[in-house]
Motif scaffolding. Structure first.
Motif, PDB file in Angstrom:
ATOM      1  N   GLY A 172       9.604  -0.006  -7.917  1.00 40.28           N
ATOM      2  CA  GLY A 172       8.335  -0.012  -7.181  1.00 40.28           C
ATOM      3  C   GLY A 172       7.214  -0.584  -8.027  1.00 40.28           C
ATOM      4  N   LEU A 173       7.195  -0.222  -9.299  1.00 39.47           N
ATOM      5  CA  LEU A 173       6.185  -0.737 -10.217  1.00 39.47           C
ATOM      6  C   LEU A 173       6.343  -2.249 -10.387  1.00 39.47           C
ATOM      7  N   ASN A 174       7.577  -2.700 -10.518  1.00 37.22           N
ATOM      8  CA  ASN A 174       7.836  -4.141 -10.643  1.00 37.22           C
ATOM      9  C   ASN A 174       7.396  -4.891  -9.384  1.00 37.22           C
ATOM     10  N   TYR A 175       7.665  -4.304  -8.230  1.00 42.24           N
ATOM     11  CA  TYR A 175       7.245  -4.920  -6.963  1.00 42.24           C
ATOM     12  C   TYR A 175       5.720  -5.054  -6.921  1.00 42.24           C
ATOM     13  N   LEU A 176       5.030  -3.991  -7.297  1.00 43.59           N
ATOM     14  CA  LEU A 176       3.566  -4.028  -7.282  1.00 43.59           C
ATOM     15  C   LEU A 176       3.036  -5.098  -8.232  1.00 43.59           C
ATOM     16  N   SER A 177       3.592  -5.169  -9.427  1.00 47.26           N
ATOM     17  CA  SER A 177       3.149  -6.167 -10.411  1.00 47.26           C
ATOM     18  C   SER A 177       3.365  -7.586  -9.899  1.00 47.26           C
ATOM     19  N   THR A 178       4.533  -7.827  -9.343  1.00 46.96           N
ATOM     20  CA  THR A 178       4.847  -9.154  -8.804  1.00 46.96           C
ATOM     21  C   THR A 178       3.916  -9.502  -7.645  1.00 46.96           C
ATOM     22  N   LYS A 187       0.835  -1.213   0.000  1.00 44.19           N
ATOM     23  CA  LYS A 187       0.000   0.000   0.000  1.00 44.19           C
ATOM     24  C   LYS A 187       0.868   1.260   0.000  1.00 44.19           C
ATOM     25  N   GLU A 188       1.942   1.213   0.753  1.00 43.41           N
ATOM     26  CA  GLU A 188       2.876   2.339   0.805  1.00 43.41           C
ATOM     27  C   GLU A 188       3.496   2.588  -0.572  1.00 43.41           C
ATOM     28  N   THR A 189       3.951   1.515  -1.198  1.00 42.80           N
ATOM     29  CA  THR A 189       4.561   1.616  -2.525  1.00 42.80           C
ATOM     30  C   THR A 189       3.544   2.118  -3.536  1.00 42.80           C
ATOM     31  N   MET A 190       2.317   1.630  -3.446  1.00 40.44           N
ATOM     32  CA  MET A 190       1.248   2.050  -4.348  1.00 40.44           C
ATOM     33  C   MET A 190       1.001   3.554  -4.205  1.00 40.44           C
ATOM     34  N   ILE A 237      -3.613  -2.355 -10.883  1.00 43.10           N
ATOM     35  CA  ILE A 237      -2.233  -2.328 -11.392  1.00 43.10           C
ATOM     36  C   ILE A 237      -2.221  -2.072 -12.899  1.00 43.10           C
ATOM     37  N   GLU A 238      -3.221  -2.560 -13.630  1.00 45.00           N
ATOM     38  CA  GLU A 238      -3.286  -2.301 -15.075  1.00 45.00           C
ATOM     39  C   GLU A 238      -3.449  -0.806 -15.351  1.00 45.00           C
ATOM     40  N   GLY A 239      -4.259  -0.132 -14.532  1.00 44.22           N
ATOM     41  CA  GLY A 239      -4.423   1.315 -14.679  1.00 44.22           C
ATOM     42  C   GLY A 239      -3.121   2.060 -14.442  1.00 44.22           C
ATOM     43  N   ILE A 240      -2.399   1.627 -13.427  1.00 46.77           N
ATOM     44  CA  ILE A 240      -1.115   2.265 -13.109  1.00 46.77           C
ATOM     45  C   ILE A 240      -0.094   2.003 -14.211  1.00 46.77           C
ATOM     46  N   VAL A 241      -0.037   0.768 -14.687  1.00 45.38           N
ATOM     47  CA  VAL A 241       0.911   0.422 -15.758  1.00 45.38           C
ATOM     48  C   VAL A 241       0.581   1.217 -17.022  1.00 45.38           C
ATOM     49  N   GLY A 242      -0.698   1.383 -17.305  1.00 49.49           N
ATOM     50  CA  GLY A 242      -1.107   2.177 -18.468  1.00 49.49           C
ATOM     51  C   GLY A 242      -0.646   3.622 -18.356  1.00 49.49           C
ATOM     52  N   ARG A 243      -0.853   4.214 -17.198  1.00 47.45           N
ATOM     53  CA  ARG A 243      -0.403   5.596 -16.975  1.00 47.45           C
ATOM     54  C   ARG A 243       1.113   5.682 -17.059  1.00 47.45           C
ATOM     55  N   TRP A 244       1.788   4.661 -16.510  1.00 49.91           N
ATOM     56  CA  TRP A 244       3.251   4.601 -16.515  1.00 49.91           C
ATOM     57  C   TRP A 244       3.784   4.601 -17.948  1.00 49.91           C
TER      58      TRP A 244
END
Length: 156
Positions: A60-66, A10-13, A87-94
């Motif tokens: 951080g993104l890799n950690y969240l995906s994993t 949650k912190e990383t997110m 996570i798909e929404g975040i990856v899309g924005r990324w």
């Protein structure tokens, strides 16, 4: 409880979402006409710093995906889907942010090259105009002096 994300998740997110929001804000600043090379250089430095920051945030993104993948195996389908959508929404924005960052950097570098070339052309033109001005202010030879007239014609 195994299917719920940890406090670190949650912190990383939250950190990643805040970073993405701030970066999107920096990239969305209205483009203005810049007539000073130093300002262009400053903007390029800002974009390069943002690219470095993007690379730092990638872990951080890799950690969240994993983590989402691991939770998906343990969690019920509805909970799993919720986190996958998030996570798909975040990856899309990324990805959008990353592409826009590269595009703006390349465009700015191209504009800086054109700007520098233009400034060099202006210097050359000013030098030529000064030489022409000196030439035009020279005294014209008398009508009977054909050698001097011929020399001046060649200079023209």
């Amino acid at each position: 409880f195994d299917s719920l994300p940890s406090a670190h998740y949650k912190e990383t997110m939250n950190t990643l979402l805040l970073w993405i929001q701030q970066s999107e804000s920096k990239l969305s600043t209205p483009q203005v006409t810049v007539t000073e090379y130093e300002i262009m250089e400053q903007r390029l430095r800002e974009l390069k710093a943002l690219q470095s920051s993007l690379q730092e945030q990638e872990k951080g993104l890799n950690y969240l995906s994993t983590t989402v993948e691991e939770m998906s195996r343990k969690a019920p389908a509805d909970v799993s889907q919720k986190y996958r959508s998030e996570i798909e929404g975040i990856v899309g924005r990324w990805k959008k942010l990353s592409a826009e960052l590269v595009e703006q950097s390349q465009k700015l570098e191209e504009l800086m090259t054109k700007f520098q070339r233009f400034q060099n052309d202006i210097k050359t033109l000013k030098k030529w105009m000064a030489e022409v001005d000196v030439f035009l202010k020279e005294e014209w030879p008398a009508l009977g002096d054909s050698a001097a007239l011929e020399k001046q014609l060649e200079q023209c």
